[in-house]
Design a protein around this motif. Structure first.
Motif, PDB file in Angstrom:
ATOM      1  N   LYS A 213     -13.669  -8.041 -10.607  1.00  0.00           N
ATOM      2  CA  LYS A 213     -12.430  -7.804 -10.506  1.00  0.00           C
ATOM      3  C   LYS A 213     -11.152  -6.833  -8.842  1.00  0.00           C
ATOM      4  CE  LYS A 213     -11.334  -7.060 -15.266  1.00  0.00           C
ATOM      5  NZ  LYS A 213     -10.916  -6.079 -16.709  1.00  0.00           N
ATOM      6  N   VAL A 214     -12.636  -6.483  -9.146  1.00  0.00           N
ATOM      7  CA  VAL A 214     -13.276  -5.060  -7.355  1.00  0.00           C
ATOM      8  C   VAL A 214     -12.643  -6.561  -6.190  1.00  0.00           C
ATOM      9  CG1 VAL A 214     -13.962  -4.417  -5.616  1.00  0.00           C
ATOM     10  CG2 VAL A 214     -14.728  -3.606  -8.462  1.00  0.00           C
ATOM     11  N   ALA A 215     -13.331  -7.886  -6.479  1.00  0.00           N
ATOM     12  CA  ALA A 215     -13.312  -8.418  -4.921  1.00  0.00           C
ATOM     13  C   ALA A 215     -12.596  -9.154  -5.257  1.00  0.00           C
ATOM     14  CB  ALA A 215     -14.791  -9.073  -5.666  1.00  0.00           C
ATOM     15  N   ALA A 216     -11.451  -9.874  -6.791  1.00  0.00           N
ATOM     16  CA  ALA A 216     -10.151 -10.111  -6.558  1.00  0.00           C
ATOM     17  C   ALA A 216      -9.187  -9.248  -5.887  1.00  0.00           C
ATOM     18  CB  ALA A 216      -9.831 -10.585  -8.386  1.00  0.00           C
ATOM     19  N   ARG A 217      -9.297  -8.606  -6.162  1.00  0.00           N
ATOM     20  CA  ARG A 217      -7.865  -6.789  -6.099  1.00  0.00           C
ATOM     21  C   ARG A 217      -8.165  -6.884  -4.434  1.00  0.00           C
ATOM     22  NH1 ARG A 217      -3.430  -5.733  -5.737  1.00  0.00           N
ATOM     23  NH2 ARG A 217      -3.095  -6.361  -4.115  1.00  0.00           N
ATOM     24  N   ILE A 218      -9.991  -6.929  -3.420  1.00  0.00           N
ATOM     25  CA  ILE A 218      -9.977  -6.974  -2.053  1.00  0.00           C
ATOM     26  C   ILE A 218      -9.651  -8.515  -1.281  1.00  0.00           C
ATOM     27  CG2 ILE A 218     -11.659  -6.911  -0.458  1.00  0.00           C
ATOM     28  CD1 ILE A 218     -13.205  -5.067  -2.399  1.00  0.00           C
ATOM     29  N   ILE A 219      -9.659  -9.460  -2.382  1.00  0.00           N
ATOM     30  CA  ILE A 219      -9.436 -10.836  -2.152  1.00  0.00           C
ATOM     31  C   ILE A 219      -8.148 -10.548  -1.918  1.00  0.00           C
ATOM     32  CG2 ILE A 219      -9.151 -12.843  -2.090  1.00  0.00           C
ATOM     33  CD1 ILE A 219     -11.924 -12.422  -3.120  1.00  0.00           C
ATOM     34  N   GLN A 220      -7.093 -10.448  -2.450  1.00  0.00           N
ATOM     35  CA  GLN A 220      -5.783 -10.142  -3.097  1.00  0.00           C
ATOM     36  C   GLN A 220      -4.953  -9.453  -1.554  1.00  0.00           C
ATOM     37  OE1 GLN A 220      -3.902  -8.781  -5.751  1.00  0.00           O
ATOM     38  NE2 GLN A 220      -1.705  -9.504  -5.306  1.00  0.00           N
ATOM     39  N   THR A 221      -5.607  -8.326  -1.282  1.00  0.00           N
ATOM     40  CA  THR A 221      -5.270  -7.733  -0.448  1.00  0.00           C
ATOM     41  C   THR A 221      -4.923  -8.405   1.366  1.00  0.00           C
ATOM     42  OG1 THR A 221      -5.280  -5.689  -1.371  1.00  0.00           O
ATOM     43  CG2 THR A 221      -5.066  -5.158   0.711  1.00  0.00           C
ATOM     44  N   VAL A 222      -6.546  -8.427   1.635  1.00  0.00           N
ATOM     45  CA  VAL A 222      -6.942  -9.159   2.764  1.00  0.00           C
ATOM     46  C   VAL A 222      -6.410 -10.268   2.864  1.00  0.00           C
ATOM     47  CG1 VAL A 222      -8.775  -9.796   4.027  1.00  0.00           C
ATOM     48  CG2 VAL A 222      -8.813  -7.725   2.651  1.00  0.00           C
ATOM     49  N   LYS A 223      -6.382 -10.784   2.215  1.00  0.00           N
ATOM     50  CA  LYS A 223      -5.246 -12.555   2.052  1.00  0.00           C
ATOM     51  C   LYS A 223      -4.010 -12.474   2.748  1.00  0.00           C
ATOM     52  CE  LYS A 223      -4.899 -16.677   0.165  1.00  0.00           C
ATOM     53  NZ  LYS A 223      -3.907 -17.595   1.171  1.00  0.00           N
ATOM     54  N   SER A 224      -3.041 -11.646   2.371  1.00  0.00           N
ATOM     55  CA  SER A 224      -1.864 -11.518   2.883  1.00  0.00           C
ATOM     56  C   SER A 224      -1.751 -10.855   4.528  1.00  0.00           C
ATOM     57  CB  SER A 224      -1.363  -9.811   1.943  1.00  0.00           C
ATOM     58  OG  SER A 224      -1.895  -8.425   2.800  1.00  0.00           O
ATOM     59  N   VAL A 225      -2.432 -10.214   4.413  1.00  0.00           N
ATOM     60  CA  VAL A 225      -2.634 -10.509   6.246  1.00  0.00           C
ATOM     61  C   VAL A 225      -3.338 -10.876   7.541  1.00  0.00           C
ATOM     62  CG1 VAL A 225      -4.357  -8.702   8.151  1.00  0.00           C
ATOM     63  CG2 VAL A 225      -3.428  -7.824   5.881  1.00  0.00           C
ATOM     64  N   ALA A 226      -4.588 -11.907   6.180  1.00  0.00           N
ATOM     65  CA  ALA A 226      -4.361 -12.755   6.721  1.00  0.00           C
ATOM     66  C   ALA A 226      -3.610 -14.021   7.029  1.00  0.00           C
ATOM     67  CB  ALA A 226      -6.076 -13.761   5.788  1.00  0.00           C
ATOM     68  N   ASP A 227      -2.902 -14.203   6.104  1.00  0.00           N
ATOM     69  CA  ASP A 227      -1.821 -15.205   6.117  1.00  0.00           C
ATOM     70  C   ASP A 227      -0.830 -15.053   7.464  1.00  0.00           C
ATOM     71  OD1 ASP A 227      -2.957 -16.665   3.232  1.00  0.00           O
ATOM     72  OD2 ASP A 227      -1.944 -15.844   2.801  1.00  0.00           O
ATOM     73  N   TYR A 228      -0.526 -13.869   7.080  1.00  0.00           N
ATOM     74  CA  TYR A 228       0.364 -13.161   8.752  1.00  0.00           C
ATOM     75  C   TYR A 228      -0.355 -13.316   9.840  1.00  0.00           C
ATOM     76  CZ  TYR A 228       2.697  -9.845  11.354  1.00  0.00           C
ATOM     77  OH  TYR A 228       3.360  -8.582  12.142  1.00  0.00           O
ATOM     78  N   VAL A 229      -1.859 -13.142  10.062  1.00  0.00           N
ATOM     79  CA  VAL A 229      -2.288 -13.325  11.676  1.00  0.00           C
ATOM     80  C   VAL A 229      -2.039 -14.746  11.532  1.00  0.00           C
ATOM     81  CG1 VAL A 229      -3.885 -12.864  12.746  1.00  0.00           C
ATOM     82  CG2 VAL A 229      -3.222 -11.551  11.015  1.00  0.00           C
ATOM     83  N   GLU A 230      -2.815 -15.793  11.057  1.00  0.00           N
ATOM     84  CA  GLU A 230      -2.550 -17.131  10.596  1.00  0.00           C
ATOM     85  C   GLU A 230      -1.351 -17.468  11.052  1.00  0.00           C
ATOM     86  OE1 GLU A 230      -2.700 -21.070   8.815  1.00  0.00           O
ATOM     87  OE2 GLU A 230      -4.355 -19.680   7.478  1.00  0.00           O
ATOM     88  N   VAL A 231       0.314 -17.272  11.056  1.00  0.00           N
ATOM     89  CA  VAL A 231       1.592 -17.352  11.083  1.00  0.00           C
ATOM     90  C   VAL A 231       1.586 -16.582  12.659  1.00  0.00           C
ATOM     91  CG1 VAL A 231       3.817 -16.667  10.551  1.00  0.00           C
ATOM     92  CG2 VAL A 231       2.575 -17.276   8.773  1.00  0.00           C
ATOM     93  N   LEU A 232       1.136 -15.475  12.640  1.00  0.00           N
ATOM     94  CA  LEU A 232       0.962 -15.449  13.954  1.00  0.00           C
ATOM     95  C   LEU A 232       0.468 -15.759  14.704  1.00  0.00           C
ATOM     96  CD1 LEU A 232       0.896 -11.363  14.568  1.00  0.00           C
ATOM     97  CD2 LEU A 232       3.222 -12.967  14.569  1.00  0.00           C
ATOM     98  N   VAL A 233      -0.275 -16.406  15.282  1.00  0.00           N
ATOM     99  CA  VAL A 233      -1.059 -17.353  16.266  1.00  0.00           C
ATOM    100  C   VAL A 233      -0.781 -18.605  15.734  1.00  0.00           C
ATOM    101  CG1 VAL A 233      -4.035 -17.970  15.856  1.00  0.00           C
ATOM    102  CG2 VAL A 233      -3.641 -16.353  15.363  1.00  0.00           C
TER     103      VAL A 233
END
Length: 123
Positions: A96-116
């Motif tokens: 559950k800890v990993a799932a919550r962290i992944i969900q949060t980090v993925k939102s930024v990673a997806d945003y950065v990927e679009v920027l790049v």
């Protein structure tokens, strides 16, 4: 338990700004993270004894009193490495800890990927 985590973005970005964006993504989600970080965390996360208060969020380089610590090794490696969420306790379900962290980090990673893709590599 603390949760050390990284993904390809954190291991390869070489950008203090991206690390800040990832850390800042956790700030509005304190309650959602604490909800899966183990029972009775209010007894441990008091803001004393190298912990941040349960209802606050902070991050910093080598800051053992922060919610998320940026290891000095990450900085010394040119902002390539990992982060450590210091809030999960020993009774937390690591999945559950990993799932919550992944969900949060993925939102930024997806945003950065679009920027790049639209602007070229961000540093």
């Amino acid at each position: 338990m603390h949760a050390n985590f990284s993904n390809s973005l954190l291991r390869e970005c070489g950008s203090k700004d991206i690390y800040a964006q990832v850390c800042e993504a956790f700030a509005p989600l304190v309650k959602e993270h604490i909800a899966v970080y183990g029972a009775d965390n209010h007894l441990r996360l008091t803001g004393k004894h190298e912990t941040q208060s349960i209802d606050k969020f902070s991050y910093g380089v080598s800051d053992r009193g922060a919610s998320i610590r940026i290891p000095i090794a990450t900085v010394e490696n040119g902002w390539k490495g990992w982060l450590e969420d210091r809030r999960p306790n020993s009774s937390a379900d690591p999945y559950k800890v990993a799932a919550r962290i992944i969900q949060t980090v993925k939102s930024v990673a997806d945003y950065v990927e679009v920027l790049v893709k639209s602007n070229g590599r961000q540093k």
